[in-house]
Write an enzyme that holds these catalytic residues in place. Sequence first.
Site, short mmCIF file in Angstrom:
data_model
loop_
_atom_site.label_atom_id
_atom_site.label_comp_id
_atom_site.label_asym_id
_atom_site.label_seq_id
_atom_site.Cartn_x
_atom_site.Cartn_y
_atom_site.Cartn_z
CE LYS A 126 41.80 45.48 44.29
NZ LYS A 126 42.42 44.69 43.28
CD GLU A 159 43.06 43.38 52.24
OE1 GLU A 159 42.87 44.41 53.38
OE2 GLU A 159 42.44 43.60 51.38
CB SER A 162 39.21 45.54 36.85
OG SER A 162 40.12 44.35 36.31
C1 LIG Z 1 42.43 43.36 42.76
C2 LIG Z 1 42.01 43.06 41.25
C3 LIG Z 1 40.87 42.60 41.03
C4 LIG Z 1 39.85 41.78 42.00
O1 LIG Z 1 39.23 42.49 43.08
P1 LIG Z 1 37.90 42.87 43.05
O2 LIG Z 1 37.44 43.41 44.35
O3 LIG Z 1 37.03 41.76 42.73
O4 LIG Z 1 37.51 43.89 42.06
C5 LIG Z 1 40.43 42.69 39.64
N1 LIG Z 1 41.18 43.36 38.91
C6 LIG Z 1 42.07 43.91 39.07
C7 LIG Z 1 43.14 44.66 38.03
C8 LIG Z 1 42.77 43.79 40.50
O5 LIG Z 1 43.70 44.54 40.67
#
Ligand SMILES: *Cc1c(COP(=O)(O)O)cnc(C)c1O
Length: 426
Positions: free
Chosen positions: A93, A115, A392
């Site tokens: 993020k 948000e 992610s």
């Molecule tokens: C917020 C988040 C997601 C989902 O958001 P995307 O916009 O689909 O990437 C996925 N993995 C993590 C670790 C997150 O914090």
Amino acid sequence: MQTTYQQPDATGHFGIYGGSFASETLTHAIAELRDAYAKFKDDPAFLAEFHYELKHFVGRPSPVYHAARTSREMGGAQIYLKREDLNHTGAHKINNVIGQAMLARRMGKPRIIAETGAGQHGVATATICARYGLECVVYMGSQDVKRQSPNVYRMNLLGATVVPVESGSKTLNEALNEAMRDWVANVDNTFYIIGTVAGPHPYPTMVRDFQSVIGIECIDQMPAMLAADGMAGEAEGKQPDVVVACVGGGSNAMGIFYPYIPFANTRLIGVEAAGEGLDSGKHSASILRGSPGVLHGNRTYLLQNEDGQVTETHSISAGLDYPGVGPEHAFLADIGRAEYVGVTDAEALEAFHYLCRTEGIIPALESAHAVAYAMKLSKTMRSDQSILVNLSGRGDKDIGTVADLSGVDFYDRPSMRGLQVKGGKA
Ligand SMILES: *Cc1c(COP(=O)(O)O)cnc(C)c1O
């Protein structure tokens, strides 16, 4: 083989998806943002500052890691992890948030709103606001406030105000509505940092562009990794056979997919949250079980009933618990360039524990969905093939959820005693 791909068009449409559906009160603010982004997106000074921040504040480039033990145990394709979990604040993020905060400063907006679902976007936003001296207000569904209390406290420590939202399913969807309302009321001094590839044009494109650093790094890193592991064969510059990422709104997936779209030999697979099952009605699989409609300023696939009312969603992971999906994913699904699959809560939880024990990595529950699918898929592939998974985020924020599901209360000292090493004191 490389192909060309140019999306969106000048009005922010990805085929029939995307665009800008917003109240009249926001038209001016959105146009102002569109112009600012158009002005700075190729500006050398802007890009130099962005990359400086990514390097020195975030810690980029994030490594690619060969999950060799997991690959061996699966007995099929080699699994590689793009380690976005190692970024400052623990997820992808922050990449996007830095870009948008830099724009806010250039546009002279001292107040930031955001948000958040899992709290990761809120933490990332609060972090950059602290660094840049910007006021920060974060809207969060009250159910997520409960599920993610460590992140709420983190935002407080960083100087942000967290506003719990009590309406509807008390999750990300309602938090987004509240943030939009705030923006309408305070448009003069406020910049709205959206955390995923959703919202009205230019957000889906802008967020994708900022997150594309993930895929751009991989295109550089993967050939060297594959060659070092003896996986490159005859080919120069070999890329992975498959790229897998979880899809909530879709920003980490677009970030790793986008630079790979021209590489026609690389399959792109997005993993949606199948919750308690795709046919249970309790999931967040907007592409697999949704239909086209308008949500949060763009046309896309969303979960809705016959009257067009958004339906309640469910996922074990707060970050995937969103009834829509970025419009570019809707387009990629329709043209078949990316495939979308579902992974259930139970499968994600199993992959979470597996990765902890086998690789020494505690993944975010969101990312565990992608890992679960990669593990399943690898068994159907040859050992000289490869799967690149976008890891992610890290799972520190989720250990409370996982402990609850395992019947452990780690704030309760007697129940912790069973977990102590021999001779340790609880
Ligand atoms: C917020 C988040 C997601 C989902 O958001 P995307 O916009 O689909 O990437 C996925 N993995 C993590 C670790 C997150 O914090």
